[in-house]
Design a protein around this motif. Structure first.
Motif, PDB file in Angstrom:
ATOM      1  N   CYS A   1       0.823  -1.203   0.000  1.00 50.05           N
ATOM      2  CA  CYS A   1       0.000   0.000   0.000  1.00 50.05           C
ATOM      3  C   CYS A   1       0.859   1.256   0.000  1.00 50.05           C
ATOM      4  O   CYS A   1       0.537   2.240  -0.664  1.00 50.05           O
ATOM      5  N   ALA A   2       1.965   1.207   0.731  1.00 46.12           N
ATOM      6  CA  ALA A   2       2.821   2.389   0.786  1.00 46.12           C
ATOM      7  C   ALA A   2       3.386   2.702  -0.590  1.00 46.12           C
ATOM      8  O   ALA A   2       3.411   3.863  -1.015  1.00 46.12           O
ATOM      9  N   ARG A   3       3.814   1.661  -1.305  1.00 41.43           N
ATOM     10  CA  ARG A   3       4.408   1.909  -2.617  1.00 41.43           C
ATOM     11  C   ARG A   3       3.385   2.427  -3.607  1.00 41.43           C
ATOM     12  O   ARG A   3       3.645   3.354  -4.366  1.00 41.43           O
ATOM     13  N   VAL A   4       2.224   1.810  -3.579  1.00 44.11           N
ATOM     14  CA  VAL A   4       1.195   2.233  -4.529  1.00 44.11           C
ATOM     15  C   VAL A   4       0.749   3.654  -4.211  1.00 44.11           C
ATOM     16  O   VAL A   4       0.571   4.487  -5.112  1.00 44.11           O
ATOM     17  N   ARG A   5       0.641   3.955  -2.925  1.00 43.63           N
ATOM     18  CA  ARG A   5       0.200   5.296  -2.557  1.00 43.63           C
ATOM     19  C   ARG A   5       1.256   6.325  -2.939  1.00 43.63           C
ATOM     20  O   ARG A   5       0.945   7.408  -3.442  1.00 43.63           O
ATOM     21  N   LYS A   6       2.494   5.954  -2.730  1.00 47.33           N
ATOM     22  CA  LYS A   6       3.584   6.873  -3.086  1.00 47.33           C
ATOM     23  C   LYS A   6       3.564   7.153  -4.587  1.00 47.33           C
ATOM     24  O   LYS A   6       3.730   8.292  -5.020  1.00 47.33           O
ATOM     25  N   PHE A   7       3.351   6.120  -5.335  1.00 47.37           N
ATOM     26  CA  PHE A   7       3.297   6.309  -6.786  1.00 47.37           C
ATOM     27  C   PHE A   7       2.159   7.248  -7.159  1.00 47.37           C
ATOM     28  O   PHE A   7       2.316   8.145  -7.986  1.00 47.37           O
ATOM     29  N   LEU A   8       1.006   7.053  -6.545  1.00 44.52           N
ATOM     30  CA  LEU A   8      -0.141   7.891  -6.882  1.00 44.52           C
ATOM     31  C   LEU A   8       0.119   9.342  -6.506  1.00 44.52           C
ATOM     32  O   LEU A   8      -0.236  10.263  -7.255  1.00 44.52           O
ATOM     33  N   GLU A   9       0.741   9.529  -5.383  1.00 41.95           N
ATOM     34  CA  GLU A   9       1.046  10.903  -4.972  1.00 41.95           C
ATOM     35  C   GLU A   9       1.973  11.566  -5.978  1.00 41.95           C
ATOM     36  O   GLU A   9       1.740  12.704  -6.395  1.00 41.95           O
ATOM     37  N   CYS A  10       3.009  10.840  -6.375  1.00 40.64           N
ATOM     38  CA  CYS A  10       3.946  11.398  -7.350  1.00 40.64           C
ATOM     39  C   CYS A  10       3.249  11.675  -8.670  1.00 40.64           C
ATOM     40  O   CYS A  10       3.483  12.699  -9.309  1.00 40.64           O
ATOM     41  N   ASP A  11       2.401  10.745  -9.044  1.00 40.59           N
ATOM     42  CA  ASP A  11       1.714  10.913 -10.314  1.00 40.59           C
ATOM     43  C   ASP A  11       0.788  12.123 -10.269  1.00 40.59           C
ATOM     44  O   ASP A  11       0.703  12.881 -11.240  1.00 40.59           O
ATOM     45  N   TRP A  12       0.163  12.326  -9.165  1.00 41.33           N
ATOM     46  CA  TRP A  12      -0.744  13.468  -9.054  1.00 41.33           C
ATOM     47  C   TRP A  12       0.028  14.780  -9.106  1.00 41.33           C
ATOM     48  O   TRP A  12      -0.353  15.719  -9.785  1.00 41.33           O
ATOM     49  N   LEU A  13       1.142  14.790  -8.396  1.00 44.38           N
ATOM     50  CA  LEU A  13       1.961  15.996  -8.417  1.00 44.38           C
ATOM     51  C   LEU A  13       2.464  16.272  -9.822  1.00 44.38           C
ATOM     52  O   LEU A  13       2.481  17.411 -10.288  1.00 44.38           O
ATOM     53  N   GLN A  14       2.869  15.209 -10.502  1.00 49.22           N
ATOM     54  CA  GLN A  14       3.406  15.361 -11.847  1.00 49.22           C
ATOM     55  C   GLN A  14       2.335  15.868 -12.808  1.00 49.22           C
ATOM     56  O   GLN A  14       2.561  16.787 -13.591  1.00 49.22           O
ATOM     57  N   LYS A  15       1.179  15.269 -12.731  1.00 55.93           N
ATOM     58  CA  LYS A  15       0.119  15.616 -13.678  1.00 55.93           C
ATOM     59  C   LYS A  15      -0.385  17.022 -13.435  1.00 55.93           C
ATOM     60  O   LYS A  15      -0.806  17.719 -14.338  1.00 55.93           O
ATOM     61  N   ASN A  16      -0.382  17.430 -12.187  1.00 56.12           N
ATOM     62  CA  ASN A  16      -0.943  18.741 -11.889  1.00 56.12           C
ATOM     63  C   ASN A  16       0.112  19.826 -11.748  1.00 56.12           C
ATOM     64  O   ASN A  16      -0.204  20.953 -11.382  1.00 56.12           O
TER      65      ASN A  16
END
Lengths: 105, 533
Positions: free
Chosen positions: B511-526
């Motif tokens: 869960c930590a890895r997947v959440r970290k990825f999502l956070e990075c992806d959100w920051l990147q996209k926005n």
């Protein structure tokens, strides 16, 4: 760390006969195959060269069997009969090479 | 970055009152919550879609909401996700049916789904799909013949190595069984010494021998039907009524940690179901007796027969030889390896020409199509591990089977996606980055993940598959909504980790890895903070 893919004898023969096909095939591009540990291996191939050749060269170099490895470009599997042209690969693009994953349950 | 999760948690706590009726309703339905303040995601659509695919395996579920781990079990959504994992492992149904040929009664023959375009309506009959094109090459003929050939070989092996090889032998053995029953009825009066004295003719030798093989005597005593069609028919009807292959039943049983013995007996049962009912009977009785069971090995019956053979050889010189050879015949699997040793089976079955036969899914090919070869087919045998090709194929197939309107709600990741994240975390050079592994998979997702409702992440680690499901990723980052605006209740982001193996993958790490990825992806996209990554 760099290695040229072996030249296709058929293509070579064509190129000697007439220069036109060589131009059509385009200039070679650099393709980087990167394994899971981040180690890179560079290939210089034509855009029309099948990935089969790259895969086999990589396997020879790394002493792997071809069916143990998967080659991914942007997360999608590459098939041996595809070429960089088909997947719109550009110079310097990275192919991820991953090991086959097997598991139970 | 992490604010979204905490904010949502606060929101969830604020709305606890409105959630109570739902939780109570669930509790009355027999669902249990380990944490009273856990929240159930509102969508039950998945549950309706995949209701038919439930599996009785002990799936450990953990639901992680916000930054704090909360466990809940038995909610409808979790049930749905559980069935999705079951569905993932059920990939074997389709392709195995393709292997085994005639799956009469199944609506569409999976072989054409698996193989590509269908030119003839091959409903239920494998022969109907012979003329298929496999990736532009008509390669169905050798494949079909190979499958049939292998089927026949298995059948022959089971019959030849089984209890009764030919019709003649069967008749012989039937008589012998009756004789042995008579003998057994009489034997308690006489002592064992009496019996050994009585061995004069070949007949009595046979009787004694058959009686000495425990399997035979037991099967006759229990009144096991000698008629093969009965058991065979009932088993066949059972398998068709449940709509799945006996292999799979067996495989699912094996999903639980069971003893070797049970696995072995199930294996025999499966084989018996396909080939000889007598073995099925013998096996059933064999399983029921704990004395035999104590040996705890597939080759149990073989070793018994070996002992008998040695004793008889010592006792009976030349007359015994022919019979002894037959007795060796009678022991199941003698001469042919019935061990499902992985490497041996793979080696034996990978035939030269067919190794290159590939089926492409989706049939139209294109970028990201999955090539399935004979080697992958072998992976569907019992006791084999599934590989990434099969997982990818089946997730793609599940996704393509969704109605077009629903497709936009889901995204299924590649089976290598999580491996890349995990590898990067273990890499010395990448582990210290803010978001290890994001660079590797940055270009992998062309779609906007935050417009999806559910993201499925197949997870492979340490010879084991599990599945993580991210529910409503956008809700973790979007600004809080007002309750009055939307009729629906506010969505809670959560990550479910579905693991069929106790002590399998670590849910917290996943869960930590997947959440970290999502956070990075959100920051990147926005474009919030490019320097961070």
């Amino acid at each position: 760390m760099s290695e040229d893919a072996p030249a296709d004898p058929v293509q070579g023969a064509e190129a000697t006969n007439e220069t036109q096909p060589k131009v059509e095939k385009g200039e070679p591009i650099n393709v980087v195959v990167k394994d899971q540990h981040g180690i890179e291996l560079h290939f210089k191939v034509r855009k029309t060269t099948k990935f089969d050749k790259i895969m086999k060269a990589y396997c020879d170099k790394k002493s792997f069997q071809l069916n143990q490895l998967r080659f991914l470009y942007d997360g999608e599997r590459l098939k041996p009969d595809q070429s960089p042209e088909e997947v719109e690969m550009e110079d310097g693009d990275v192919i991820d090479c991953v090991m086959q994953q097997i598991g139970g349950h | 970055m992490g604010d979204g999760w905490t904010r949502t948690r606060a929101g969830a706590a604020g709305k606890r009152r409105t959630l109570l009726p739902r939780r109570d309703a669930l509790a009355t339905q027999g669902h249990s919550f380990s944490r009273s303040n856990s929240r159930v995601c509102s969508e039950t659509l998945l549950a309706q879609e995949h209701k038919g695919l439930k599996r009785k395996s002990d799936i450990r579920l953990s639901m992680e909401c916000s930054s704090k781990k909360r466990r809940l079990e038995g909610s409808p959504l979790v049930g749905a996700c559980k069935s999705i994992t079951a569905a993932m492992s059920n990939v074997a149904i389709a392709v195995l049916n393709c292997c085994s040929g005639g799956t009469k009664g199944s609506g569409t023959s999976p072989s054409h789904v698996f193989m590509g375009r269908k030119t003839e309506s091959g409903k239920g009959d494998a022969a109907g799909v012979i003329q298929e094109e496999v990736g532009g090459v008509v390669a169905e003929d050798p494949l079909e013949s190979f499958i049939r050939q292998r089927h026949r070989r298995d059948r022959e092996r089971c019959n030849g190595g089984g209890l009764f090889g030919s019709q003649k032998e069967r008749e012989e053995s039937g008589n012998l069984l009756e004789d042995s029953r008579v003998h057994r009825e009489r034997s308690p009066d006489e002592g064992p010494r009496h019996r050994s004295k009585a061995s004069g003719s070949v007949d009595t030798y046979w009787k004694r021998m058959m009686a000495s093989i425990p399997r035979f005597s037991r099967s006759t005593q229990d009144g096991c039907p000698n008629d093969t069609s009965d058991v065979h028919g009932s088993l066949a009807s059972k398998s068709t009524s449940t709509g799945c292959n006996p292999v799979l039943n067996w495989r699912h049983k094996c999903a639980k940690p069971i003893s070797k013995l049970r696995a072995a007996s199930s294996l025999w049962k499966y084989k018996a179901g396909m080939d000889s009912s007598m073995r099925f009977c013998a096996n059933r009785n064999w399983r029921d007796t704990p004395k035999q069971a104590s040996d705890d090995h597939v080759d149990l019956t073989l070793s018994d027969d070996d002992d008998n053979r040695e004793q008889e050889t010592a006792a009976n010189g030349k007359t015994g030889q022919g019979a002894i050879r037959d007795a060796a015949h009678l022991s199941p699997g003698r001469g042919t390896s019935h061990h499902y040793t992985r490497s041996n089976r793979l080696k034996a079955s990978c035939m030269g020409d067919l190794q290159d036969v590939k089926a492409v899914y989706p049939p139209e090919g294109g970028i990201g199509a999955v090539d399935i070869g004979m080697e992958d087919l072998e992976r569907l045998e019992p006791l084999e591990f599934l590989n990434d090709t099969i997982i990818d194929y089946y997730t793609k197939r599940l996704y393509n089977g969704l109605p077009p309107a629903e497709k936009s709600r889901f995204h299924v990741f590649n089976s290598f996606f999580y491996k890349q994240l995990a590898e990067a975390a273990g890499n010395l050079f990448e582990a210290n980055k803010k978001c290890p592994g994001y660079e590797r998979v940055r270009n992998w997702t062309k779609v906007d993940l935050f417009s999806k409702d559910y993201l499925f992440v197949p997870i492979h680690e340490a010879l084991h598959w599990s599945l993580a499901v991210v529910c409503h990723p956008s809700a973790a980052f979007a600004p809080p909504e007002d309750d009055a605006e939307d009729g629906r209740e506010k969505r809670t982001p959560c990550i479910l980790h579905l693991d069929s193996l106790r002590g399998g993958h670590r849910s917290s790490a996943v869960c930590a890895r997947v959440r970290k990825f999502l956070e990075c992806d959100w920051l990147q996209k926005n474009h919030v903070d490019n320097g961070l990554i």
